[in-house]
Design a protein around this motif. Structure first.
Motif, PDB file in Angstrom:
ATOM      1  N   ALA A  42     -64.261 -33.596   1.011  1.00  0.00           N
ATOM      2  CA  ALA A  42     -62.801 -33.679   1.029  1.00  0.00           C
ATOM      3  C   ALA A  42     -62.397 -34.901   1.830  1.00  0.00           C
ATOM      4  O   ALA A  42     -63.097 -35.313   2.764  1.00  0.00           O
ATOM      5  N   ILE A  43     -61.270 -35.501   1.443  1.00  0.00           N
ATOM      6  CA  ILE A  43     -60.743 -36.679   2.140  1.00  0.00           C
ATOM      7  C   ILE A  43     -59.283 -36.411   2.495  1.00  0.00           C
ATOM      8  O   ILE A  43     -58.487 -36.048   1.624  1.00  0.00           O
ATOM      9  N   SER A  44     -58.953 -36.582   3.760  1.00  0.00           N
ATOM     10  CA  SER A  44     -57.604 -36.269   4.241  1.00  0.00           C
ATOM     11  C   SER A  44     -57.042 -37.388   5.097  1.00  0.00           C
ATOM     12  O   SER A  44     -57.780 -38.208   5.654  1.00  0.00           O
ATOM     13  N   GLY A  45     -55.721 -37.371   5.218  1.00  0.00           N
ATOM     14  CA  GLY A  45     -55.018 -38.179   6.197  1.00  0.00           C
ATOM     15  C   GLY A  45     -54.368 -37.249   7.208  1.00  0.00           C
ATOM     16  O   GLY A  45     -53.842 -36.193   6.843  1.00  0.00           O
ATOM     17  N   VAL A  46     -54.422 -37.601   8.501  1.00  0.00           N
ATOM     18  CA  VAL A  46     -53.878 -36.756   9.561  1.00  0.00           C
ATOM     19  C   VAL A  46     -52.994 -37.591  10.472  1.00  0.00           C
ATOM     20  O   VAL A  46     -53.367 -38.701  10.867  1.00  0.00           O
ATOM     21  N   ILE A  47     -51.829 -37.044  10.795  1.00  0.00           N
ATOM     22  CA  ILE A  47     -50.919 -37.668  11.758  1.00  0.00           C
ATOM     23  C   ILE A  47     -50.585 -36.630  12.826  1.00  0.00           C
ATOM     24  O   ILE A  47     -50.259 -35.481  12.503  1.00  0.00           O
ATOM     25  N   GLY A  48     -50.675 -37.009  14.100  1.00  0.00           N
ATOM     26  CA  GLY A  48     -50.360 -36.082  15.181  1.00  0.00           C
ATOM     27  C   GLY A  48     -49.577 -36.746  16.297  1.00  0.00           C
ATOM     28  O   GLY A  48     -49.839 -37.894  16.668  1.00  0.00           O
ATOM     29  N   TYR A  49     -48.601 -36.012  16.822  1.00  0.00           N
ATOM     30  CA  TYR A  49     -47.779 -36.483  17.943  1.00  0.00           C
ATOM     31  C   TYR A  49     -47.938 -35.521  19.114  1.00  0.00           C
ATOM     32  O   TYR A  49     -47.861 -34.295  18.937  1.00  0.00           O
ATOM     33  N   THR A  50     -48.184 -36.052  20.308  1.00  0.00           N
ATOM     34  CA  THR A  50     -48.360 -35.233  21.504  1.00  0.00           C
ATOM     35  C   THR A  50     -47.450 -35.730  22.617  1.00  0.00           C
ATOM     36  O   THR A  50     -47.340 -36.932  22.859  1.00  0.00           O
ATOM     37  N   LYS A  51     -46.814 -34.785  23.305  1.00  0.00           N
ATOM     38  CA  LYS A  51     -45.981 -35.114  24.464  1.00  0.00           C
ATOM     39  C   LYS A  51     -46.395 -34.235  25.635  1.00  0.00           C
ATOM     40  O   LYS A  51     -46.443 -33.014  25.525  1.00  0.00           O
ATOM     41  N   LEU A  52     -46.691 -34.884  26.761  1.00  0.00           N
ATOM     42  CA  LEU A  52     -47.105 -34.197  27.979  1.00  0.00           C
ATOM     43  C   LEU A  52     -46.100 -34.495  29.076  1.00  0.00           C
ATOM     44  O   LEU A  52     -45.727 -35.645  29.294  1.00  0.00           O
ATOM     45  N   ASN A  53     -45.645 -33.455  29.778  1.00  0.00           N
ATOM     46  CA  ASN A  53     -44.733 -33.621  30.912  1.00  0.00           C
ATOM     47  C   ASN A  53     -45.328 -32.954  32.136  1.00  0.00           C
ATOM     48  O   ASN A  53     -45.871 -31.834  32.043  1.00  0.00           O
ATOM     49  N   GLY A  54     -45.249 -33.623  33.261  1.00  0.00           N
ATOM     50  CA  GLY A  54     -45.742 -33.043  34.502  1.00  0.00           C
ATOM     51  C   GLY A  54     -44.908 -33.453  35.688  1.00  0.00           C
ATOM     52  O   GLY A  54     -44.203 -34.469  35.650  1.00  0.00           O
ATOM     53  N   ASP A  55     -44.947 -32.679  36.730  1.00  0.00           N
ATOM     54  CA  ASP A  55     -44.287 -33.054  37.981  1.00  0.00           C
ATOM     55  C   ASP A  55     -45.114 -32.527  39.144  1.00  0.00           C
ATOM     56  O   ASP A  55     -45.853 -31.553  39.026  1.00  0.00           O
ATOM     57  N   TYR A  56     -44.996 -33.199  40.270  1.00  0.00           N
ATOM     58  CA  TYR A  56     -45.804 -32.888  41.442  1.00  0.00           C
ATOM     59  C   TYR A  56     -44.939 -33.064  42.686  1.00  0.00           C
ATOM     60  O   TYR A  56     -44.477 -34.166  42.980  1.00  0.00           O
ATOM     61  N   ASP A  57     -44.697 -31.969  43.391  1.00  0.00           N
ATOM     62  CA  ASP A  57     -43.910 -32.004  44.622  1.00  0.00           C
ATOM     63  C   ASP A  57     -44.829 -32.423  45.768  1.00  0.00           C
ATOM     64  O   ASP A  57     -45.771 -31.708  46.104  1.00  0.00           O
ATOM     65  N   ILE A  58     -44.575 -33.589  46.347  1.00  0.00           N
ATOM     66  CA  ILE A  58     -45.439 -34.090  47.423  1.00  0.00           C
ATOM     67  C   ILE A  58     -44.753 -34.033  48.779  1.00  0.00           C
ATOM     68  O   ILE A  58     -45.251 -34.593  49.758  1.00  0.00           O
ATOM     69  N   SER A  59     -43.634 -33.337  48.864  1.00  0.00           N
ATOM     70  CA  SER A  59     -42.883 -33.290  50.119  1.00  0.00           C
ATOM     71  C   SER A  59     -43.682 -32.642  51.239  1.00  0.00           C
ATOM     72  O   SER A  59     -43.551 -33.013  52.405  1.00  0.00           O
ATOM     73  N   ASP A  60     -44.527 -31.655  50.889  1.00  0.00           N
ATOM     74  CA  ASP A  60     -45.256 -30.908  51.921  1.00  0.00           C
ATOM     75  C   ASP A  60     -46.589 -31.542  52.288  1.00  0.00           C
ATOM     76  O   ASP A  60     -47.292 -31.055  53.166  1.00  0.00           O
ATOM     77  N   ILE A  61     -46.986 -32.617  51.603  1.00  0.00           N
ATOM     78  CA  ILE A  61     -48.273 -33.234  51.906  1.00  0.00           C
ATOM     79  C   ILE A  61     -48.224 -33.959  53.245  1.00  0.00           C
ATOM     80  O   ILE A  61     -49.210 -34.046  53.956  1.00  0.00           O
ATOM     81  N   GLY A  62     -47.048 -34.474  53.586  1.00  0.00           N
ATOM     82  CA  GLY A  62     -46.869 -35.079  54.904  1.00  0.00           C
ATOM     83  C   GLY A  62     -47.446 -36.468  55.046  1.00  0.00           C
ATOM     84  O   GLY A  62     -47.742 -36.902  56.154  1.00  0.00           O
ATOM     85  N   LEU A  63     -47.608 -37.178  53.954  1.00  0.00           N
ATOM     86  CA  LEU A  63     -48.161 -38.531  54.038  1.00  0.00           C
ATOM     87  C   LEU A  63     -47.124 -39.548  54.489  1.00  0.00           C
ATOM     88  O   LEU A  63     -47.439 -40.496  55.179  1.00  0.00           O
ATOM     89  N   VAL A  64     -45.884 -39.361  54.061  1.00  0.00           N
ATOM     90  CA  VAL A  64     -44.818 -40.303  54.376  1.00  0.00           C
ATOM     91  C   VAL A  64     -43.590 -39.531  54.803  1.00  0.00           C
ATOM     92  O   VAL A  64     -43.265 -38.507  54.207  1.00  0.00           O
ATOM     93  N   GLU A  65     -42.911 -39.999  55.820  1.00  0.00           N
ATOM     94  CA  GLU A  65     -41.654 -39.371  56.196  1.00  0.00           C
ATOM     95  C   GLU A  65     -40.631 -39.599  55.097  1.00  0.00           C
ATOM     96  O   GLU A  65     -40.645 -40.623  54.417  1.00  0.00           O
ATOM     97  N   GLY A  66     -39.717 -38.641  54.928  1.00  0.00           N
ATOM     98  CA  GLY A  66     -38.690 -38.778  53.899  1.00  0.00           C
ATOM     99  C   GLY A  66     -38.224 -37.420  53.416  1.00  0.00           C
ATOM    100  O   GLY A  66     -38.368 -36.410  54.117  1.00  0.00           O
ATOM    101  N   ALA A  67     -37.688 -37.398  52.206  1.00  0.00           N
ATOM    102  CA  ALA A  67     -37.139 -36.160  51.661  1.00  0.00           C
ATOM    103  C   ALA A  67     -37.228 -36.145  50.144  1.00  0.00           C
ATOM    104  O   ALA A  67     -37.212 -37.206  49.503  1.00  0.00           O
ATOM    105  N   ASN A  68     -37.357 -34.940  49.597  1.00  0.00           N
ATOM    106  CA  ASN A  68     -37.338 -34.732  48.139  1.00  0.00           C
ATOM    107  C   ASN A  68     -38.359 -35.612  47.417  1.00  0.00           C
ATOM    108  O   ASN A  68     -38.080 -36.194  46.367  1.00  0.00           O
TER     109      ASN A  68
END
Length: 338
Positions: free
Chosen positions: A207-233
């Motif tokens: 068999a011979i086919s054509g395939v098209i695919g779309y992917t979307k990835l979303n992520g977020d990472y709260d670094i406020s509690d890591i304490g590397l840099v002073e600041g907020a949010n």
């Protein structure tokens, strides 16, 4: 290790999970920090696009009307032995303030987010209130220093036959939260089997086919509690979008089949460093940065895939290897009908 795992869940946030202080990076000034971060993250972003763009097919034989398959897909994108992706050349002459402690002014390889080079010391210096201030620190290493020579990916995928020779696909990863990080994925695909239109389709062994695919990835990472840099949010928001186009050939046998394809992947990842960051050391100690910068990485590459699929009634398992700038190994556990 806990921070490294969190960083792997989110596209392109290894800089903040490396064994260094972001305060040190900002000590070089905003422009130098952005230049370094862009080069440091680029290979990690690129490998993530490859990983989440694979796995769109395990056969060229499209499902008939009403046929379906549910797949749990896992993949690892390897960067082992890829020196050009584990390092990048840092030339102090292209930076305003950053320089090497040993042999200053001379360009040399340093670790990317995928690398393992450690112990590279740099410095910045400048005048503060008429006094010369010098700040030394160590550049971050990457995930190879933690023994990780790959970037993992995974998702749930569903394929359903609709029209003659055509099936639609959807993939998703529900929003998962871990240690201040969260990530979710969604994608849609279409596969069309051109051999279904031939009069002798049922007699053909391939068999011979054509395939098209779309992917979307979303992520977020709260670094406020890591304490590397002073600041907020303080947080990272990351997004990846990719398109995969493939031409696929496979056998059509009752139990075990082999498949292969040639593809083209194009994608973009964007990482935003958000929040307030106050530098507390070095010549820029009085500086405060709000939403410091956004980093974008574009990917376009031709790939090739070879794989095999074992079918035992409604249970199927497949494995393939995708060859490109990064190589990705994929394993799928599938349950289907027809």
């Amino acid at each position: 290790m806990k921070r490294i795992i969190s960083g792997l869940f989110i596209c392109s946030c290894s800089l903040l999970t490396a064994q260094t202080s972001i305060n040190s990076i900002f000590a070089a000034g905003l422009e130098d920090a952005e230049r370094f971060t862009t080069d440091y993250l680029a290979p990690f972003s690129e490998s993530t696009v490859y990983g989440f763009s694979s796995g769109w097919y395990n056969t060229a034989d499209a499902k008939p009307l009403g046929g379906f398959e549910i797949s749990l897909v896992g993949a690892v994108t390897s960067h082992k032995n890829k020196e050009d992706k584990q390092t990048f050349v840092l030339d102090p002459n292209e930076y305003q303030n950053l320089n090497f402690v040993q042999n200053p002014g001379m360009a040399r390889p340093v670790s990317s987010a995928l690398g393992g080079l450690e112990g590279t010391r740099v410095f910045v210096e400048g005048q503060v209130a008429g006094l010369n201030v010098r700040q030394e620190f160590e550049l971050p290493s990457g995930i190879s220093a933690e023994g990780l020579d790959f970037v993992p990916s995974g998702y749930l995928q569903v394929s359903v036959g609709i029209l003659k020779g055509t099936e639609i696909k959807a993939r998703f990863l529900p929003k998962i939260a871990y240690d201040g990080a969260s990530v979710g994925l969604i994608g849609f695909g279409l596969q069309h089997d051109f051999t279904k239109w031939l009069p002798a389709d049922k007699l053909l062994p391939i068999a011979i086919s054509g395939v098209i695919g779309y992917t979307k990835l979303n992520g977020d990472y709260d670094i406020s509690d890591i304490g590397l840099v002073e600041g907020a949010n303080q947080r990272i928001e990351a997004e990846m979008n990719s398109w995969a186009f493939s031409a696929v050939l496979s056998t059509k046998l009752p139990i075990i089949n082999f498949y292969g394809g040639v593809g083209y992947i194009t994608g973009k990842s964007q990482t935003d460093l958000l929040g307030e960051y106050r530098v507390t050391s070095g010549p820029f100690a009085s500086e405060t940065y709000i939403d410091p910068f956004s980093i974008a990485e574009n990917v376009s590459v031709v790939t090739g895939t070879v794989g095999a699929k074992l079918k035992l009634g409604f249970f199927r398992i497949n494995a393939d290897y995708n060859l490109g700038v990064f190589n990705t190994a994929t394993l799928g556990v599938n349950f289907g009908f027809r």
